[in-house]
Design a protein around this motif. Sequence first.
Motif, PDB file in Angstrom:
ATOM      1  N   LYS A   3     -45.580 -21.170  26.506  1.00  0.00           N
ATOM      2  CA  LYS A   3     -45.633 -20.810  27.926  1.00  0.00           C
ATOM      3  C   LYS A   3     -46.189 -21.965  28.749  1.00  0.00           C
ATOM      4  CE  LYS A   3     -47.506 -17.326  31.091  1.00  0.00           C
ATOM      5  NZ  LYS A   3     -48.342 -16.085  31.193  1.00  0.00           N
ATOM      6  N   ALA A   4     -47.225 -22.609  28.248  1.00  0.00           N
ATOM      7  CA  ALA A   4     -47.819 -23.743  28.969  1.00  0.00           C
ATOM      8  C   ALA A   4     -46.841 -24.910  29.038  1.00  0.00           C
ATOM      9  CB  ALA A   4     -49.112 -24.178  28.278  1.00  0.00           C
ATOM     10  N   ILE A   5     -46.127 -25.155  27.941  1.00  0.00           N
ATOM     11  CA  ILE A   5     -45.129 -26.225  27.930  1.00  0.00           C
ATOM     12  C   ILE A   5     -43.997 -25.918  28.899  1.00  0.00           C
ATOM     13  CG2 ILE A   5     -43.360 -27.328  26.494  1.00  0.00           C
ATOM     14  CD1 ILE A   5     -45.352 -27.013  24.133  1.00  0.00           C
ATOM     15  N   ASP A   6     -43.524 -24.695  28.901  1.00  0.00           N
ATOM     16  CA  ASP A   6     -42.440 -24.303  29.807  1.00  0.00           C
ATOM     17  C   ASP A   6     -42.843 -24.479  31.267  1.00  0.00           C
ATOM     18  OD1 ASP A   6     -40.757 -23.692  27.713  1.00  0.00           O
ATOM     19  OD2 ASP A   6     -41.167 -21.537  27.759  1.00  0.00           O
ATOM     20  N   HIS A   7     -44.097 -24.180  31.565  1.00  0.00           N
ATOM     21  CA  HIS A   7     -44.580 -24.369  32.939  1.00  0.00           C
ATOM     22  C   HIS A   7     -44.537 -25.846  33.316  1.00  0.00           C
ATOM     23  CE1 HIS A   7     -46.904 -23.694  36.583  1.00  0.00           C
ATOM     24  NE2 HIS A   7     -47.743 -24.644  36.206  1.00  0.00           N
ATOM     25  N   MET A  30     -59.253 -14.944  14.066  1.00  0.00           N
ATOM     26  CA  MET A  30     -58.160 -15.882  13.852  1.00  0.00           C
ATOM     27  C   MET A  30     -57.454 -16.081  15.183  1.00  0.00           C
ATOM     28  SD  MET A  30     -56.304 -14.860  10.234  1.00  0.00           S
ATOM     29  CE  MET A  30     -55.174 -16.268  10.300  1.00  0.00           C
ATOM     30  N   MET A  31     -57.025 -17.307  15.423  1.00  0.00           N
ATOM     31  CA  MET A  31     -56.245 -17.636  16.601  1.00  0.00           C
ATOM     32  C   MET A  31     -54.845 -18.036  16.142  1.00  0.00           C
ATOM     33  SD  MET A  31     -59.572 -18.749  16.775  1.00  0.00           S
ATOM     34  CE  MET A  31     -60.974 -18.859  17.903  1.00  0.00           C
ATOM     35  N   ILE A  32     -53.837 -17.397  16.687  1.00  0.00           N
ATOM     36  CA  ILE A  32     -52.453 -17.710  16.358  1.00  0.00           C
ATOM     37  C   ILE A  32     -51.843 -18.484  17.513  1.00  0.00           C
ATOM     38  CG2 ILE A  32     -50.187 -16.803  15.761  1.00  0.00           C
ATOM     39  CD1 ILE A  32     -52.336 -16.300  13.639  1.00  0.00           C
ATOM     40  N   MET A  33     -51.561 -19.759  17.286  1.00  0.00           N
ATOM     41  CA  MET A  33     -50.910 -20.574  18.302  1.00  0.00           C
ATOM     42  C   MET A  33     -49.396 -20.485  18.125  1.00  0.00           C
ATOM     43  SD  MET A  33     -53.359 -23.971  18.180  1.00  0.00           S
ATOM     44  CE  MET A  33     -52.578 -24.737  19.610  1.00  0.00           C
ATOM     45  N   SER A  34     -48.692 -20.367  19.219  1.00  0.00           N
ATOM     46  CA  SER A  34     -47.243 -20.215  19.128  1.00  0.00           C
ATOM     47  C   SER A  34     -46.581 -21.521  18.717  1.00  0.00           C
ATOM     48  CB  SER A  34     -46.671 -19.766  20.475  1.00  0.00           C
ATOM     49  OG  SER A  34     -46.835 -20.777  21.456  1.00  0.00           O
ATOM     50  N   PRO A  35     -45.646 -21.480  17.731  1.00  0.00           N
ATOM     51  CA  PRO A  35     -44.803 -22.659  17.517  1.00  0.00           C
ATOM     52  C   PRO A  35     -44.035 -22.927  18.803  1.00  0.00           C
ATOM     53  CG  PRO A  35     -43.921 -20.749  16.355  1.00  0.00           C
ATOM     54  CD  PRO A  35     -45.261 -20.349  16.876  1.00  0.00           C
ATOM     55  N   ALA A  36     -43.794 -24.184  19.104  1.00  0.00           N
ATOM     56  CA  ALA A  36     -43.251 -24.513  20.418  1.00  0.00           C
ATOM     57  C   ALA A  36     -42.380 -25.755  20.366  1.00  0.00           C
ATOM     58  CB  ALA A  36     -44.392 -24.718  21.418  1.00  0.00           C
ATOM     59  N   MET A  37     -41.509 -25.871  21.370  1.00  0.00           N
ATOM     60  CA  MET A  37     -40.695 -27.064  21.580  1.00  0.00           C
ATOM     61  C   MET A  37     -40.808 -27.518  23.017  1.00  0.00           C
ATOM     62  SD  MET A  37     -37.012 -26.783  19.661  1.00  0.00           S
ATOM     63  CE  MET A  37     -36.594 -28.462  20.207  1.00  0.00           C
ATOM     64  N   THR A  79     -41.239 -31.324  35.407  1.00  0.00           N
ATOM     65  CA  THR A  79     -41.368 -32.661  34.831  1.00  0.00           C
ATOM     66  C   THR A  79     -40.575 -32.767  33.544  1.00  0.00           C
ATOM     67  OG1 THR A  79     -43.622 -32.680  35.711  1.00  0.00           O
ATOM     68  CG2 THR A  79     -43.041 -34.435  34.178  1.00  0.00           C
ATOM     69  N   SER A  80     -39.978 -33.922  33.313  1.00  0.00           N
ATOM     70  CA  SER A  80     -39.165 -34.134  32.115  1.00  0.00           C
ATOM     71  C   SER A  80     -40.007 -34.076  30.845  1.00  0.00           C
ATOM     72  CB  SER A  80     -38.472 -35.502  32.193  1.00  0.00           C
ATOM     73  OG  SER A  80     -37.876 -35.839  30.960  1.00  0.00           O
ATOM     74  N   SER A  81     -39.399 -33.593  29.790  1.00  0.00           N
ATOM     75  CA  SER A  81     -40.083 -33.542  28.494  1.00  0.00           C
ATOM     76  C   SER A  81     -40.433 -34.937  27.986  1.00  0.00           C
ATOM     77  CB  SER A  81     -39.205 -32.828  27.466  1.00  0.00           C
ATOM     78  OG  SER A  81     -38.010 -33.558  27.220  1.00  0.00           O
TER      79      SER A  81
END
Length: 221
Positions: free
Chosen positions: A175-179, A132-139, A184-186
């Motif tokens: 983590k990838a989104i934060d990087h 199983m792969m657990i992907m982190s919920p993210a914003m 760069t702007s969201s």
Amino acid sequence: MLEKNSKLIFIGDSVTDCGRDYDAEPAGWGSLGNGYANLVNAALTALYPEYRIMVINKGVNGNDILKLSARWQKDVLDLNPDYVSVLIGVNDVWRHFDNAVFQQRDDLVDLALYRQKYQDLIDQTKPQVKQMMIMSPAMFEPNRQNPMRAQVDQYRQVAEELAHKNGLLYIDTQKAIDHFLETTSSYILTQDRVHPGDYKGHMLMANTWLNAIDFDWKRGQ
């Protein structure tokens, strides 16, 4: 890390759904939507064609952990997958901040219930699959003091803890989104801080997922 002739299910909420055709044949035309699951399928097909990986998208708009649990038998276990990738949690948080608050609903998912239901799904599934792969919920929100982002981080930490506790692969999309947001702007990727607006945001997620399984982007060169 995927074995040949395997069946891979992506399941979650609207971030996974991405306009898929619910009536389409699994892994058939229109069944994968227009998001990261489709991009993962494209990469696996193009660069690892001899592996014959069957990718199925079972994302459903609006799902939280409770709605996901209610359809788990039909949409996961009955399909006998080899691998299951789960992305769930942002709606569990979002309902604490949207119109549900003013509707005074009594079905909001708190952190303890999220943990309990997620562990239940893991217990049902882990013995029957290769991984199983657990992907982190993210914003897509750089301010970690923002109330909704702070709560998403709490649910993300639970997802990570459960992945490690149960020996599952944890994929840290936050983590990838934060990087990305460091420079760069969201608004390049999203309009509501939750849904990737187009292929750019989904490419970020797909790349993170593929790197986590040791996908070789230079294969065949």
